[in-house]
Design an enzyme around this catalytic site. Structure first.
Site, PDB file in Angstrom:
ATOM      1  N   GLU A 271      11.524  -3.907   0.335  1.00 54.57           N
ATOM      2  CA  GLU A 271      11.571  -4.163   1.776  1.00 54.57           C
ATOM      3  C   GLU A 271      11.035  -5.556   2.100  1.00 54.57           C
ATOM      4  O   GLU A 271      11.560  -6.234   2.990  1.00 54.57           O
ATOM      5  CB  GLU A 271      10.786  -3.089   2.520  1.00 54.57           C
ATOM      6  CG  GLU A 271      11.512  -1.743   2.531  1.00 54.57           C
ATOM      7  CD  GLU A 271      10.739  -0.645   3.218  1.00 54.57           C
ATOM      8  OE1 GLU A 271      11.265  -0.022   4.149  1.00 54.57           O
ATOM      9  OE2 GLU A 271       9.577  -0.400   2.815  1.00 54.57           O
TER      10      GLU A 271
ATOM     11  N   GLU B 248      11.962   5.921  -1.775  1.00 58.02           N
ATOM     12  CA  GLU B 248      11.031   6.746  -1.008  1.00 58.02           C
ATOM     13  C   GLU B 248      11.421   8.216  -0.939  1.00 58.02           C
ATOM     14  O   GLU B 248      10.550   9.093  -0.843  1.00 58.02           O
ATOM     15  CB  GLU B 248      10.893   6.181   0.411  1.00 58.02           C
ATOM     16  CG  GLU B 248      10.033   4.932   0.522  1.00 58.02           C
ATOM     17  CD  GLU B 248      10.792   3.648   0.243  1.00 58.02           C
ATOM     18  OE1 GLU B 248      10.221   2.563   0.461  1.00 58.02           O
ATOM     19  OE2 GLU B 248      11.959   3.732  -0.217  1.00 58.02           O
TER      20      GLU B 248
ATOM     21  N   ALA C 163       4.131   0.744  -2.063  1.00 57.85           N
ATOM     22  CA  ALA C 163       2.811   1.072  -1.522  1.00 57.85           C
ATOM     23  C   ALA C 163       1.845   1.457  -2.643  1.00 57.85           C
ATOM     24  O   ALA C 163       2.253   2.015  -3.662  1.00 57.85           O
ATOM     25  CB  ALA C 163       2.926   2.219  -0.518  1.00 57.85           C
TER      26      ALA C 163
ATOM     27  N   GLY D 251       8.462  -0.493  -0.768  1.00 58.28           N
ATOM     28  CA  GLY D 251       7.991  -1.573   0.085  1.00 58.28           C
ATOM     29  C   GLY D 251       8.135  -2.939  -0.544  1.00 58.28           C
ATOM     30  O   GLY D 251       8.250  -3.950   0.162  1.00 58.28           O
TER      31      GLY D 251
END
Length: 337
Positions: free
Chosen positions: A187, A207, A139, A184
């Site tokens: 991901e 995270e 992010a 992310g």
């Protein structure tokens, strides 16, 4: 309940799940048409001829690729042609932000995914980075810090929806990880069917270092890929592994030695896409659907799903072409019909 009764029930459930999956795909195509009219990006985010040559790693040296801080260049999508017709390369291009996931990038990727989804000529997708040494740093925390608390939840939901849509693409997707894929970024790669990494790439769901958890599918997809215990270890410890270790764990299917131009994983992904390209496109889509649907259910239901997917390829022209080509000892010419 007798074995025959169980098998009959599995067949019914399998067919029902297949019908539901096909309906979802049809609904997605309809929604894509509506979304395409509302997004500011063009129907197919294409570049000028100059940008095409600069946008995708080609073995000529990653350092020679020009970059731009213009938001419209955050994502570059190239539909290959010639012998590579059917391969789409989606390149993330935010060099100053280490390809971090921003509002604009989410919007552009969503538009690109929707356009790919409704294009029946697409046979495979490569997700890569156009920035040397980085795949995606996760992010965009600088942008996140400027968000009001009420904006964070909706943004994470949009990012999660994007990654889900990436995972739901009906064609094979290959993540080419030539640099760091964190949070992310990993991901996104986990949502792809296949992951190929350079040996120097770094990967991790980190995270918990920020006192949060993976919020875009990481807690669900990583255990399905490498197993529950190992996934917990990596997530709890916020551990980062290199490409070679990721291959040993099963996080990536292949780890290749990085080259001087920094695009070894991309080149390997392109070779794999070229192996997929000549195969029957409807068969590939049905195989992916059968695997994705079947892996979530018991074996009997999974076999019924496979049977139902097999039934979808029997009436196709491609199947007859495959038989004719085999008989005539020539290369088949599949058209996706």
């Amino acid at each position: 309940m007798s074995n025959s009764s169980r098998n009959s029930m599995a067949v019914l459930v399998g067919r029902s799940l297949l019908v539901q999956a096909l309906r979802v795909q049809a609904a997605d195509r309809d929604r894509a048409c509506r979304l395409a009219a509302t997004f500011s990006c063009t129907n197919r985010y294409l570049f000028s001829k100059r940008a095409v040559h600069a946008s995708v790693p080609s073995g000529h040296g990653a350092g020679a690729r020009p970059y731009s801080s213009d938001a419209k260049d955050d994502l570059r999508v190239r539909y290959l042609d010639g012998e590579d017709d059917g391969i789409v390369v989606v390149g993330i291009n935010r060099p100053k932000a280490k390809n971090a996931i921003s509002k604009n990038l989410v919007k552009m990727m969503y538009d690109a995914v929707e356009n790919i989804k409704k294009n029946n000529k697409v046979r495979s997708v490569i997700l890569c980075s156009l920035v040397p040494g980085i795949f995606c740093a996760g992010a965009d925390l600088k942008e996140r810090a400027k968000m009001h608390q009420s904006e964070v939840g909706p943004f994470v939901s949009k990012a999660r929806a994007l990654i889900t849509e990436l995972g739901n693409l009906p064609v094979p997707t290959i993540a080419a990880i030539d640099g760091a894929a964190l949070g992310g970024g990993l991901e996104m790669a986990l949502a792809c069917d296949i992951r190929i990494a350079s040996n120097t790439a770094k990967m991790g769901l980190v995270e918990t270092k920020l006192a949060i958890i993976p919020g875009a599918g990481g807690t669900q997809r990583l255990p399905r890929v490498i197993g529950v215990s190992l996934a917990k270890e990596l997530i709890f410890a916020a551990r980062v592994v290199d490409g070679a270790e990721a291959c040993r764990l099963g996080l990536v299917s292949n780890s290749v030695e990085q080259n001087k131009s920094g695009d070894a994983a991309y080149l390997q992904a392109l070779e794999l896409a070229r192996e997929i390209n000549p195969q029957g496109p409807i068969a590939i889509r049905m195989a992916k659907l059968a695997i994705n649907q079947g892996i979530e259910v018991d074996l009997a239901t999974g076999l019924a799903i496979e049977e139902a997917c097999y039934a979808q390829v029997i009436p196709t022209k491609d199947r007859l072409e495959g038989l004719a080509a085999f008989k005539e000892k020539r290369r088949p010419n599949f058209k996706g019909e």
